[in-house]
Design a protein around this motif. Structure first.
Motif, short mmCIF file in Angstrom:
data_model
loop_
_atom_site.label_atom_id
_atom_site.label_comp_id
_atom_site.label_asym_id
_atom_site.label_seq_id
_atom_site.Cartn_x
_atom_site.Cartn_y
_atom_site.Cartn_z
N MET A 107 -33.64 61.67 -75.47
CA MET A 107 -32.59 61.98 -74.52
C MET A 107 -31.30 62.21 -75.30
N PHE A 132 -38.14 51.69 -73.34
CA PHE A 132 -37.05 52.66 -73.22
C PHE A 132 -36.53 52.85 -74.65
N GLU A 133 -36.69 54.04 -75.20
CA GLU A 133 -36.18 54.32 -76.54
C GLU A 133 -34.97 55.23 -76.38
N GLY A 134 -33.79 54.70 -76.60
CA GLY A 134 -32.57 55.50 -76.55
C GLY A 134 -32.62 56.58 -77.60
N SER A 158 -33.80 49.32 -63.47
CA SER A 158 -33.96 49.37 -64.94
C SER A 158 -35.38 48.97 -65.33
N GLY A 185 -37.71 58.29 -74.59
CA GLY A 185 -36.47 57.95 -73.90
C GLY A 185 -36.54 58.54 -72.52
N ASP A 186 -35.47 58.56 -71.77
CA ASP A 186 -35.45 58.92 -70.35
C ASP A 186 -36.34 57.95 -69.59
N THR A 187 -35.71 57.13 -68.77
CA THR A 187 -36.40 56.04 -68.11
C THR A 187 -37.56 56.52 -67.23
#
Lengths: 144, 413
Positions: B47, B154-156, B242, B136-138
Motif C-alpha cells: 500500500m 497487516f504489513e504496512g 482493525s 498490506g491493505d487491510t
C-alpha cells in the motif's frame, strides 16, 4: 518534591528519549485521528482533540486504523512534526512497522498499567531496549 | 530472531544495501513481537498512495530502487491517488498526478507489478490455503486469512516492500496457529440479502470487537455467501474493527464447525447480533439532506460482476444532473467492462468509471471541499466509515437504493 514510578515491558523500538507526557484514554491512528501537517489531533470525538502530539511522550490505549500509519509516522518524523515516543496499552503491527522506519521510540504492554498512574505533564524517560519507562511526578508541597 | 544462512547473508550485505536495510527493518519488527524465525512468502502486496507516503515515503522508495533493491516474489501495488486519464474531469491538481507517477516509476524500478488494485486476490495473486504472504491493505489481508486460509499480518508499505525484496517475513501473529483461533463467538440472528447487508454485519461486529488480536467466529447464518459478499464482510470488519481474520462457521476453511474455529478451545466471549442488526447499521448513517451530492461504488474496487450489476440497474436511465456517480475498479476489469459494453452503458447514463484508484485516497478531503460535496451515498460500509473522517456525510444503503438515489437525485428514506 517529586516521586518516581518505574514500569517494565518486553523490549521496545527506537532510541532512549525523555520528555513530557500527553495521556489519552483513547486509541490512535496517524491517518484518521490527526492533522499530519500540524501534529494536532483533529478527530472531534477524540479526548485529545485540539492538542499537539509534537515532541510529546504520548500514551494511547490502542493502535487503530489502516496500514497508512506505517508511512505516516516516517513522513511526520522527517518533517519534524512527530511525538518523541508512543506508548500503547496494546499496539498492532502497523504502528510498530512505522516506528521502525521512523526510528521512533515505541513500547507497549507496560507493567503496572500506566493509564491509572501517568498524567499529562509528568516527566517521562523511555528506555525501549531495556524495557523500562521511568515517570517522575512533580508533587506540590503541602502548605502544612 | 534465529536467522538461517541466507538471511544472515542478507543482513551481512551480501545481497546489496537495499536488501540489508530491508531485512534489518524486518528483524526489528520480528524482535518486537518475539518472532523466532522468518517464513518464506509467495507474494507481497504494498500500500503506497501519495497521500499516505508524503515526500519522505516517495524518497524512501526511490532510494531503495537506486540502491539496487529488486522484488524477489510477485509484488502487487494498492490503488493510487489519481486516475491518470480522468484526473482533470475530477479537478485533481497536477502535482498529485506527478507524485503518483514518481511512485509508479519507483515500483517499476523495484520490479513490482504496478497494477494499482486492492483486489489482487481476485485475479493476480489469488491466495492459497496455508501459504504465507506479506500483504498490506487491510481488506486484502482479511480476505486471504479468512476466505482462503492463507497467512498474513497487516504489513504496512515499508515492511511489505522489505518482504518483497527479501522474500520472507517474520513469523508472528497470523502466521502462527495459536493466533488464528476464534476468540469471540458472534451469533448472527439477522438475515443478509445483499452485498451491503454483509458490509453492515461487518460494521456491527467491528464496532463491538475492535482489536487486531481478536478473531470473531460468526455463527447462525444459513446462507452460502458469494465472493462479493465475503469481500464486503471482510473489508468492513477490517475497517471498523482493525481485524485481520474472521471465521464464518460452515463457510471459511478453518471453521467447518465452531469447535474447529477455536481449535478445540471454545471462545469465552459471546455476543448476539439481533434480527434487526442490519437495519440498525443502515439507520446509523442518516442523510443530512434529501438530495445526495454523489453516489460512489468503491472500496474495495469493483469486480466485473459488480460493474455489470450497476450497468444493468442503470440501463437506459439518466443520472440526475445534480448528482455525481462514480465507480472505481482496476485497469484489467475496466478494460473488460469496456469490451463487454458495461462502461458505455454507465457513461451514457452519466456515470464515470475510474480505474487504478479507490475513492477515499483521491486526496478526498480536498476534492470534497473543491466540489462542495457533503452527502455521499454508497453501498460500501468501509467507505462510509473512512469518509466520515474527511468531512463527508456518509449514507450506507443497498446497491439498488444507491442507484435510485443517483437517478432520482433524492434519497428514498
Amino acid at each position: 518534591m517529586s516521586r518516581e514510578f518505574i514500569f517494565r515491558s518486553h523490549p521496545g523500538i527506537g532510541p532512549v528519549v525523555e520528555g513530557e507526557a500527553l495521556v489519552s484514554q483513547h486509541g490512535f491512528s496517524a491517518r484518521y485521528d490527526m492533522n499530519r501537517d500540524t501534529g494536532v489531533i483533529s478527530r472531534e470525538t477524540h479526548d485529545l482533540y485540539g492538542q499537539s502530539v509534537v515532541d510529546k511522550i504520548c500514551f494511547f490505549t490502542t493502535a487503530k486504523g489502516g496500514v497508512a500509519t506505517a508511512w505516516a509516522l516516517y513522513d511526520m518524523k522527517m518533517r519534524g512534526v512527530c511525538p518523541k515516543a508512543l506508548i500503547f496499552g496494546t499496539t498492532n503491527p502497523i504502528m510498530v512497522q512505522g516506528a521502525v522506519l521512523a526510528d521512533l521510540a515505541l513500547m507497549d504492554r507496560l507493567e503496572p498499567d500506566p493509564f491509572a498512574i501517568v498524567e499529562t505533564g509528568d516527566h517521562v524517560r523511555v528506555e525501549p531496549a531495556a524495557g523500562r519507562v521511568v515517570v517522575t511526578k512533580q508533587q506540590v508541597d503541602s502548605p502544612f | 530472531m534465529q536467522l538461517n544462512e541466507a538471511e544472515q547473508a542478507l543482513l551481512d550485505g551480501k545481497g546489496g544495501e537495499a536488501a540489508r536495510r530491508a531485512i534489518e527493518m524486518q528483524i526489528k519488527v520480528g524482535d518486537f513481537f518475539q518472532a523466532e524465525r522468518f517464513v518464506v512468502v509467495s507474494s507481497a502486496h504494498v500500500m503506497a498512495d501519495s497521500e499516505a507516503l508524503g515526500e519522505a515515503g516517495i524518497r524512501f522508495l526511490e532510494e531503495l530502487a537506486d540502491l539496487g533493491g529488486r522484488c524477489s516474489v510477485p509484488t502487487t501495488i494498492n490503488p493510487r491517488g489519481a486516475d491518470f486519464v480522468h484526473f482533470q474531469l475530477l479537478g485533481q491538481p497536477e502535482d498529485v498526478v506527478a507524485r503518483e507517477r514518481r511512485i509508479v516509476a519507483a515500483f517499476e524500478n523495484l520490479g513490482a507489478l504496478a497494477v494499482n488494485t486492492c483486489i489482487n486476490y481476485e485475479s493476480i495473486t489469488p491466495p492459497r490455503f496455508g501459504e504465507h504472504l506479506a500483504w498490506g491493505d487491510t481488506g486484502t489481508v482479511i480476505f486471504a486469512n479468512s476466505v482462503a486460509g492463507a497467512r498474513s499480518n497487516f504489513e504496512g508499505g515499508p515492511v511489505a516492500i522489505a518482504a518483497a525484496i527479501t522474500g520472507r517475513t517474520p513469523a508472528y501473529g497470523y502466521h502462527l496457529d495459536q493466533q488464528r483461533q476464534a476468540t469471540v463467538t458472534v451469533e448472527i440472528q439477522a438475515t443478509p440479502r445483499e452485498p451491503s447487508d454483509w458490509g453492515a454485519i461487518g460494521c456491527w461486529v467491528g464496532r463491538q470487537v475492535s482489536d487486531y488480536w481478536q478473531v470473531p467466529a460468526l455463527t447462525g447464518l444459513r446462507i452460502q455467501p458469494s465472493i462479493t459478499e465475503l469481500k464486503q464482510l471482510g473489508a468492513s470488519l477490517a475497517s471498523y474493527g482493525s481485524l485481520a481474520m474472521f471465521h464464518l462457521v460452515g463457510v471459511t476453511p478453518e471453521a467447518p464447525t465452531l469447535a474447529s474455529a477455536g481449535n478445540g478451545h471454545e471462545p469465552t466471549q459471546r455476543i448476539v447480533m439481533p434480527p434487526d442488526g442490519i437495519q440498525q447499521v443502515y439507520r446509523s448513517f442518516e442523510p443530512e439532506h434529501e438530495q445526495p451530492d454523489l453516489v460512489v461504488f468503491s472500496a474495495p474496487q469493483l469486480s466485473l460482476v459488480e460493474i455489470r450489476r450497476i450497468a444493468d440497474l442503470l440501463d437506459g436511465r439518466k443520472v440526475n444532473p445534480n448528482v455525481q456517480l462514480l465507480l472505481t475498479t482496476n485497469h484489467a476489469y475496466r478494460s473488460l467492462a469496456e469490451r463487454l459494453g458495461f462502461v458505455t452503458r454507465i457513461e451514457q447514463a452519466g456515470g464515470l468509471v475510474l480505474d487504478d484508484v479507490c475513492f477515499y485516497i483521491l486526496h478526498t478531503r480536498e476534492l470534497g471541499q473543491r466540489h462542495g460535496w457533503r452527502t455521499l451515498v454508497t453501498d460500501s460500509a468501509k467507505l462510509a466509515n473512512i469518509i466520515a473522517g474527511y468531512g463527508y456525510n456518509p449514507v450506507l444503503r443497498p446497491t439498488a437504493v444507491c442507484v435510485e438515489a443517483a437517478v432520482s437525485g433524492r434519497l428514498p428514506w
